[in-house]
Write a protein that holds these residues in place. Sequence first.
Motif, PDB file in Angstrom:
ATOM      1  N   HIS A 192      36.086 -17.145 -35.403  1.00 38.70           N
ATOM      2  CA  HIS A 192      35.840 -18.578 -35.249  1.00 38.70           C
ATOM      3  C   HIS A 192      36.364 -19.326 -36.466  1.00 38.70           C
ATOM      4  O   HIS A 192      36.332 -20.554 -36.504  1.00 38.70           O
ATOM      5  N   ASP A 193      36.858 -18.572 -37.451  1.00 40.93           N
ATOM      6  CA  ASP A 193      37.324 -19.138 -38.724  1.00 40.93           C
ATOM      7  C   ASP A 193      38.827 -19.402 -38.642  1.00 40.93           C
ATOM      8  O   ASP A 193      39.633 -18.466 -38.661  1.00 40.93           O
ATOM      9  N   GLN A 194      39.199 -20.672 -38.565  1.00 40.92           N
ATOM     10  CA  GLN A 194      40.619 -20.973 -38.399  1.00 40.92           C
ATOM     11  C   GLN A 194      41.428 -20.632 -39.656  1.00 40.92           C
ATOM     12  O   GLN A 194      42.640 -20.443 -39.574  1.00 40.92           O
ATOM     13  N   VAL A 195      40.782 -20.507 -40.821  1.00 42.61           N
ATOM     14  CA  VAL A 195      41.508 -20.069 -42.022  1.00 42.61           C
ATOM     15  C   VAL A 195      41.975 -18.629 -41.847  1.00 42.61           C
ATOM     16  O   VAL A 195      43.119 -18.279 -42.170  1.00 42.61           O
ATOM     17  N   GLU A 196      41.096 -17.761 -41.315  1.00 44.81           N
ATOM     18  CA  GLU A 196      41.499 -16.385 -41.020  1.00 44.81           C
ATOM     19  C   GLU A 196      42.646 -16.381 -40.017  1.00 44.81           C
ATOM     20  O   GLU A 196      43.608 -15.617 -40.152  1.00 44.81           O
ATOM     21  N   ALA A 197      42.541 -17.215 -39.004  1.00 43.76           N
ATOM     22  CA  ALA A 197      43.586 -17.267 -37.982  1.00 43.76           C
ATOM     23  C   ALA A 197      44.924 -17.676 -38.598  1.00 43.76           C
ATOM     24  O   ALA A 197      45.958 -17.057 -38.329  1.00 43.76           O
ATOM     25  N   MET A 198      44.912 -18.702 -39.422  1.00 44.87           N
ATOM     26  CA  MET A 198      46.154 -19.214 -40.007  1.00 44.87           C
ATOM     27  C   MET A 198      46.798 -18.192 -40.948  1.00 44.87           C
ATOM     28  O   MET A 198      48.025 -18.081 -41.006  1.00 44.87           O
ATOM     29  N   THR A 199      45.983 -17.456 -41.694  1.00 46.41           N
ATOM     30  CA  THR A 199      46.536 -16.555 -42.710  1.00 46.41           C
ATOM     31  C   THR A 199      46.952 -15.199 -42.159  1.00 46.41           C
ATOM     32  O   THR A 199      47.802 -14.523 -42.745  1.00 46.41           O
ATOM     33  N   LEU A 200      46.369 -14.782 -41.030  1.00 44.58           N
ATOM     34  CA  LEU A 200      46.637 -13.445 -40.510  1.00 44.58           C
ATOM     35  C   LEU A 200      47.636 -13.405 -39.358  1.00 44.58           C
ATOM     36  O   LEU A 200      48.392 -12.447 -39.222  1.00 44.58           O
ATOM     37  N   ASP A 202      50.430 -13.722 -36.324  1.00 40.38           N
ATOM     38  CA  ASP A 202      51.782 -14.054 -35.868  1.00 40.38           C
ATOM     39  C   ASP A 202      51.685 -15.083 -34.750  1.00 40.38           C
ATOM     40  O   ASP A 202      52.522 -15.970 -34.639  1.00 40.38           O
ATOM     41  N   LYS A 203      50.645 -14.914 -33.928  1.00 35.69           N
ATOM     42  CA  LYS A 203      50.418 -15.808 -32.795  1.00 35.69           C
ATOM     43  C   LYS A 203      48.929 -16.140 -32.725  1.00 35.69           C
ATOM     44  O   LYS A 203      48.088 -15.251 -32.842  1.00 35.69           O
ATOM     45  N   ILE A 204      48.625 -17.422 -32.538  1.00 33.38           N
ATOM     46  CA  ILE A 204      47.241 -17.864 -32.374  1.00 33.38           C
ATOM     47  C   ILE A 204      47.040 -18.329 -30.942  1.00 33.38           C
ATOM     48  O   ILE A 204      47.867 -19.056 -30.384  1.00 33.38           O
ATOM     49  N   VAL A 205      45.922 -17.901 -30.357  1.00 36.33           N
ATOM     50  CA  VAL A 205      45.506 -18.374 -29.030  1.00 36.33           C
ATOM     51  C   VAL A 205      44.240 -19.197 -29.235  1.00 36.33           C
ATOM     52  O   VAL A 205      43.203 -18.666 -29.625  1.00 36.33           O
ATOM     53  N   ILE A 211      39.185 -21.338 -21.484  1.00 41.31           N
ATOM     54  CA  ILE A 211      40.539 -21.778 -21.115  1.00 41.31           C
ATOM     55  C   ILE A 211      41.407 -21.774 -22.366  1.00 41.31           C
ATOM     56  O   ILE A 211      40.946 -22.126 -23.458  1.00 41.31           O
ATOM     57  N   ILE A 212      42.662 -21.378 -22.230  1.00 44.08           N
ATOM     58  CA  ILE A 212      43.602 -21.456 -23.342  1.00 44.08           C
ATOM     59  C   ILE A 212      44.073 -22.898 -23.504  1.00 44.08           C
ATOM     60  O   ILE A 212      44.628 -23.491 -22.581  1.00 44.08           O
ATOM     61  N   GLU A 213      43.830 -23.461 -24.683  1.00 35.86           N
ATOM     62  CA  GLU A 213      44.287 -24.815 -24.971  1.00 35.86           C
ATOM     63  C   GLU A 213      45.740 -24.824 -25.452  1.00 35.86           C
ATOM     64  O   GLU A 213      46.499 -25.721 -25.109  1.00 35.86           O
ATOM     65  N   GLN A 214      46.103 -23.835 -26.261  1.00 39.32           N
ATOM     66  CA  GLN A 214      47.481 -23.757 -26.754  1.00 39.32           C
ATOM     67  C   GLN A 214      47.714 -22.388 -27.381  1.00 39.32           C
ATOM     68  O   GLN A 214      46.794 -21.770 -27.929  1.00 39.32           O
ATOM     69  N   VAL A 215      48.936 -21.910 -27.292  1.00 37.03           N
ATOM     70  CA  VAL A 215      49.357 -20.650 -27.901  1.00 37.03           C
ATOM     71  C   VAL A 215      50.582 -20.932 -28.758  1.00 37.03           C
ATOM     72  O   VAL A 215      51.506 -21.640 -28.329  1.00 37.03           O
ATOM     73  N   GLN A 220      53.173 -23.834 -36.155  1.00 39.52           N
ATOM     74  CA  GLN A 220      53.539 -24.601 -34.953  1.00 39.52           C
ATOM     75  C   GLN A 220      52.327 -25.370 -34.435  1.00 39.52           C
ATOM     76  O   GLN A 220      52.423 -26.556 -34.094  1.00 39.52           O
ATOM     77  N   LEU A 221      51.182 -24.693 -34.371  1.00 44.09           N
ATOM     78  CA  LEU A 221      49.970 -25.368 -33.903  1.00 44.09           C
ATOM     79  C   LEU A 221      49.525 -26.440 -34.885  1.00 44.09           C
ATOM     80  O   LEU A 221      49.013 -27.485 -34.484  1.00 44.09           O
ATOM     81  N   TYR A 222      49.724 -26.189 -36.159  1.00 41.04           N
ATOM     82  CA  TYR A 222      49.321 -27.152 -37.188  1.00 41.04           C
ATOM     83  C   TYR A 222      50.184 -28.414 -37.132  1.00 41.04           C
ATOM     84  O   TYR A 222      49.675 -29.533 -37.226  1.00 41.04           O
ATOM     85  N   ARG A 223      51.470 -28.210 -36.970  1.00 43.46           N
ATOM     86  CA  ARG A 223      52.392 -29.353 -37.013  1.00 43.46           C
ATOM     87  C   ARG A 223      52.612 -30.025 -35.669  1.00 43.46           C
ATOM     88  O   ARG A 223      52.987 -31.199 -35.619  1.00 43.46           O
ATOM     89  N   ASP A 224      52.375 -29.286 -34.584  1.00 41.60           N
ATOM     90  CA  ASP A 224      52.715 -29.826 -33.269  1.00 41.60           C
ATOM     91  C   ASP A 224      51.649 -29.487 -32.225  1.00 41.60           C
ATOM     92  O   ASP A 224      51.930 -28.827 -31.232  1.00 41.60           O
ATOM     93  N   PRO A 225      50.394 -29.927 -32.430  1.00 44.00           N
ATOM     94  CA  PRO A 225      49.333 -29.623 -31.456  1.00 44.00           C
ATOM     95  C   PRO A 225      49.554 -30.374 -30.148  1.00 44.00           C
ATOM     96  O   PRO A 225      50.074 -31.492 -30.132  1.00 44.00           O
ATOM     97  N   ASP A 226      49.105 -29.765 -29.054  1.00 40.57           N
ATOM     98  CA  ASP A 226      49.267 -30.383 -27.735  1.00 40.57           C
ATOM     99  C   ASP A 226      48.172 -31.388 -27.423  1.00 40.57           C
ATOM    100  O   ASP A 226      48.361 -32.260 -26.563  1.00 40.57           O
ATOM    101  N   ASN A 227      47.008 -31.245 -28.064  1.00 35.62           N
ATOM    102  CA  ASN A 227      45.902 -32.139 -27.741  1.00 35.62           C
ATOM    103  C   ASN A 227      45.002 -32.343 -28.952  1.00 35.62           C
ATOM    104  O   ASN A 227      45.173 -31.695 -29.997  1.00 35.62           O
ATOM    105  N   LYS A 228      44.044 -33.231 -28.797  1.00 43.09           N
ATOM    106  CA  LYS A 228      43.158 -33.583 -29.904  1.00 43.09           C
ATOM    107  C   LYS A 228      42.316 -32.390 -30.344  1.00 43.09           C
ATOM    108  O   LYS A 228      42.053 -32.213 -31.537  1.00 43.09           O
TER     109      LYS A 228
END
Length: 352
Positions: A192-200, A202-205, A211-215, A220-228
Amino acid sequence: MSEVILKNAIKRYGDVQVIHGIDLEIAEGEFCVFVGPSGCGKSTLLRMVAGLEETTEGKIHIGPRDVTDMDPSERGVAMVFQTYALYPHMTVEENMGFGLKMNGVPKAEIAKKVKGASDVLKLDQYLKRKPKALSGGQRQRVAIGRAIVRGPEVFLFDEPLSNLDAELRVEMRVEIARLHQELGATMIYVTHDQVEAMTLADKIVVLRAGIIEQVGAPMQLYRDPDNKFVAGFIGSPAMNFVKGVVEGGEVAVAGLGASYPLKVQTPADGTAVEMGVRPEHLTLVRGGGDLTVDLTEALGGVSYAYLSTPTGERIIVEERGDDRVEEGDKVSLSFDIDRAMLFDAKTEMRIR
């Protein structure tokens, strides 16, 4: 190593559906992180891959095999849990090799595999100790070592660092990242820790309510998110959002007392929107303004100023350097409008 493919994966508990038709491909050797708030379904989805939860509908493939209906032991996966689940009466060496022993693997082969795993995880000096003589980080490394000796096609991690203190979490993040580089294995990691997700990753879901909001890749997710939701979840501190209305090709933002030119496809006048700007993209302008500094957090090389707008919205601004604002100061903000993102207030989808 194997790829993992989920095709329209659905999970129901009676009449309650918690996973809603997940389609996902995880490439061979990829480090994929499932991230999202509590209750979003990330651990359930991981357990479906492991076979610990039955897949109600859809298919799960590991490599060329359809493993949807296979027992966990037949899937070629190894799972590392939040709790270490070590046998207290066994040594580190015995804990790591126990699964192989139960499967009838010869002692010499077990010893070889345990030695290989202990070399990778730097556990050689602890092999004769029992779990009670180990720190939390060392116990988690033993749990990871137990997974390594099985030689799985896919490693599964279910919030493995959540029981560790802050310093150990950072240390173990580095260890897991190094482990992935050395083994080149396919790994799926839940947090649930997005810092772990960002640092570890190759791909974040990014998951919400099953429901998958974005992959995508972390930046890429940081600079170009699809939704709020994705924009607000990825990044620490979170993105700032202020309410606005489209008027004559501009966005009028009452909280900031200003209008900003649209840099995107122009919505109809009167459209309610939310403008998002990250804390590091804002600059504080001292010497009066309509925004009040409510709180400051000094963290050494960086500090965060928490502001309130006249309309009651909260804004966080990152500051660096020696000249920083203080609580009670009146300020205004400046920023590059090209850095701002626009979201539809009703659908929360990005307006591009």
